[in-house]
Write an enzyme that holds these catalytic residues in place. Structure first.
Site, PDB file in Angstrom:
ATOM      1  CG  ASN A  32      -1.947  -1.108   1.172  1.00  0.00           C
ATOM      2  OD1 ASN A  32      -1.633  -2.234   1.563  1.00  0.00           O
ATOM      3  ND2 ASN A  32      -3.144  -0.840   0.693  1.00  0.00           N
ATOM      4  CB  VAL A  55      -0.482   6.736   0.885  1.00  0.00           C
ATOM      5  CG1 VAL A  55      -1.081   6.025   2.089  1.00  0.00           C
ATOM      6  CG2 VAL A  55       0.894   7.297   1.219  1.00  0.00           C
ATOM      7  CB  CYS A  56      -3.032   2.024  -1.713  1.00  0.00           C
ATOM      8  SG  CYS A  56      -2.541   2.249  -3.415  1.00  0.00           S
ATOM      9  CG  LEU A  57      -4.737   4.088   3.723  1.00  0.00           C
ATOM     10  CD1 LEU A  57      -4.464   5.197   4.721  1.00  0.00           C
ATOM     11  CD2 LEU A  57      -5.211   2.842   4.447  1.00  0.00           C
ATOM     12  CB  THR A 115      -5.523   6.131  -3.083  1.00  0.00           C
ATOM     13  OG1 THR A 115      -5.362   5.780  -1.702  1.00  0.00           O
ATOM     14  CG2 THR A 115      -5.361   7.633  -3.247  1.00  0.00           C
TER      15      THR A 115
END
Length: 655
Positions: A500, A507-509, A514
């Site tokens: 992530n 930033v993957c959240l 995202t």
């Protein structure tokens, strides 16, 4: 919620047994008539219209409570009639019922009756069952997460807010009833003879027992310890009502022990005083952030907010109530302590901790030292006389800021300014801080929409004790869209620290929109905030086995292949953490965080060296005794780890 919810219906029936209640209710014949029809199951008025529509969705279910409040207010405690009225309210179980309702609306456990024959227990059960059914339809979204593979949900944020508004209106009504129950005229009370005062004391002792057994003060503390100005701003009437209740409790010596901290408690309760002080601090910080500059605009670059702005005025209106309540509570506790020397001493959590008292406890020393470094401002930008914005430090979103300035969208909206001030106020008091993992924030001195962050890696993870830097920008569309956040600690874009966390910094959240997730996991302008994002990074990304954060990989969690892949992945993360989140940070500390880096590594030096030694020994044992697990990539990670540890030891010696 039904037109006449169960607790209102039950309360109405009980209140009618109270002397004088019916007369007070009938003082407004129209609403009384509508209320009686509604409780009978008739929702159509005599004029043919819908009663709830005509009377307002909130007013009629609250009518029994407002009438009781008015009755108590009119007949105060300090007269004989008021004493009889309150005795009757206790004996009929009315106060028991009110506190039960308050607990349920406060989402605490259902009330357990003190007296098994009391009317409170079946009433509480009936209300709780109704609330349990409601819970299947409405629940508070977590606001964080990576997604579950499904994007379907019956969660409706607008409906949730409506339900919360209704619940809060009932909380306010009940708190106002309790306040009016406790009100008295001091001069009249002082003139009463001892026998009457003893009778009042007996009534208050019964009420105190109800408060204690129902954890009523826990409910108050839970509300007052809130340090999110964003949340407080949405619940001003409730906080006014809470402070009114606390103030009136503090006026009675019999009830004062409820508000004092219990230093013998294993939970180490700090008492209402500290919570009120913290509430005051949060609001003052928020109002300070909204103070306009000499140019007439707010320092965060947003357009000027009118001084008469209602939202700001509402929050500011809490300050007089807070100050008055704080003075009354402190005086009440001091007076009680003079008479009762065995009363617990107040604990001031805001006082500086004497580090000499904790020489044997490094964790407490760390927290004490780092607390003052958590949130601060830093000169990230400078505005020239030509209104040009110059960046004094490396900042990922510099071009985005300049672009917003160039196209005229940088000023944003007054809502954005308020939210940014609320975010800053919350961060100044709420950032996670522990010896295991902490978050540190630097906000630009002139613009609240520009921030930099350091997150220290949690213990027990491949990121442990590393310092990970992030850049954050709140775009002009905020809060309708989430803030933008990028990882800066990427080894010059060579390391992907997590599935992530991309090597280019993405930033993957779900909460940042995202990553695909359920609606309740994605960003909500009404309920989401920056603190949730920071906690998500800290607890959902920087985890002990990051390999399994990759979508689909969790299916191999308990397989030999999955465990081997996770071992190799974590080995690479560990060496990269030592190289880039420790060694590089010591050599080139991020601007604005020099004191954080220096203090963190100085106080953690022994722990970090031991941690690195354990990592090295663990991997050397695998290479020596479990050769099948030692792939070429794993061995390479071990060699890099040993190399970086040697250099880290030299840097730590310089501290």
């Amino acid at each position: 919620m039904a037109a006449m919810p169960p607790h209102s219906l039950l309360s109405f029936g009980m209140f009618l047994n109270l002397n004088g209640f019916a007369e007070k209710l009938l003082s407004n014949e129209t609403s009384a008539r509508w209320l009686f029809r509604l409780t009978s199951g008739v929702e159509i008025s005599t004029e043919g219209g819908n009663i709830s529509t005509v009377a307002g969705k909130l007013s009629l279910p609250l009518k029994p409570f407002t009438a009781l409040e008015s009755l108590f207010h009119e007949i105060q405690f300090s007269c004989s009639e008021g004493i009889d009225l309150r005795t009757e309210a206790i004996e009929l179980g009315i106060m028991h019922l009110l506190i039960t309702c308050l607990k349920i609306f406060g989402h605490l456990e259902p009330f357990i009756s003190i007296d098994q024959n009391s009317v409170g227990k079946p009433i509480a059960s009936a209300i709780y069952l109704e609330k349990s059914r409601d819970h299947d339809l409405y629940y508070m979204a977590k606001g964080t997460g990576f997604g579950t593979g499904s994007i379907a949900s019956n969660w409706d944020v607008d409906q949730l807010l409506i339900v919360q508004q209704i619940e809060e209106s009932h909380i306010n009504a009940i708190l106002n009833v309790i306040t009016s129950f406790l009100e008295y005229d001091k001069s009249t009370y002082l003139s009463l003879d001892t026998r009457v005062k003893d009778t009042i004391s007996t009534i208050l002792k019964k009420l105190a027992l109800l408060f204690k057994e129902s954890n009523f003060v826990v409910f108050i503390n839970n509300c007052l310890r809130n340090d999110s100005v964003l949340d407080i701003a949405h619940h001003i009437p409730m906080y006014q009502s809470l402070l009114n209740v606390v103030r009136n409790i503090a006026k009675w010596p019999t009830l004062i022990p409820l508000l004092a901290p219990d230093v013998t408690s294993s939970e180490g309760s700090d008492g209402v005083v500290d919570f009120i002080k913290n509430l005051k601090s949060c609001i003052e910080i928020y109002l300070g952030r909204l103070r306009p500059s000499k140019k007439g605009t707010f320092k965060n670059g947003d357009k000027m907010i009118d001084e008469e702005d209602q939202d700001r005025k509402n929050i500011a209106s809490l300050i007089p109530n807070i100050l008055t309540t704080l003075e009354i509570v402190e005086n009440g506790i001091a007076s009680y302590r003079n008479v009762n020397e065995d009363m617990p001493t107040l604990v001031n959590t805001n006082a500086d901790i004497n580090e000499e008292q904790h020489d044997g406890d490094s964790d407490q020393n760390y927290v004490a030292k780092m607390r003052s470094l958590q949130f601060d401002t830093y000169c990230i930008t400078t505005e020239t006389d030509e209104n040009e914005t110059i960046f004094n430090v490396r900042y990922h979103y510099a071009s985005a800021v300049r672009s917003a300035i160039a196209n005229g969208s940088d000023s944003g909206s007054s809502e954005r300014a308020r939210r940014l001030a609320q975010e800053a106020a919350a961060l100044s008091n709420s950032l996670p801080l522990s010896a295991s993992s902490s978050v540190f924030v630097r906000c630009d001195e002139e613009r609240l929409d520009i921030m930099k962050v350091i997150v220290t890696g949690p213990s027990g993870t491949p990121y442990a004790n590393g310092c990970f830097e992030f850049d954050t920008y709140f775009p002009p569309e905020y809060p309708n869209v989430p803030m933008q956040i990028t990882l800066i600690t990427t080894g010059n874009h060579t390391v992907r620290f997590n599935p992530n966390l991309y090597n280019e910094g993405k930033v993957c959240l779900s909460i940042l929109n995202t990553w695909v997730g359920r609606p309740e996991e994605k960003w909500s302008p009404q309920t989401s905030n920056f603190l949730q994002v920071l906690v998500s990074i800290q607890s959902l990304i920087l985890v002990s086995e990051p390999y399994f954060n990759e979508p689909g990989y969790e299916r191999s969690y308990n397989t030999p292949h999955g465990q081997q892949a996770s071992l190799e992945y974590s080995a690479n993360i560990r060496q990269a953490t030592v190289r880039w989140a420790m060694l590089e940070q010591l050599r080139n500390p991020p601007s604005g965080f020099e004191d954080v880096i220096q203090s963190h590594f100085a106080m953690k030096r022994s722990e970090i060296l031991k941690q690195c030694q354990n990592w090295r020994e663990e991997y050397e044992d695998i290479v020596k005794n479990h050769s099948k697990k030692a792939s070429k990539a794993f061995v390479n990670s071990l060699e890099l780890l040993k190399k970086h540890i040697n250099k880290l030891q030299e840097e730590l010696k310089k501290l």
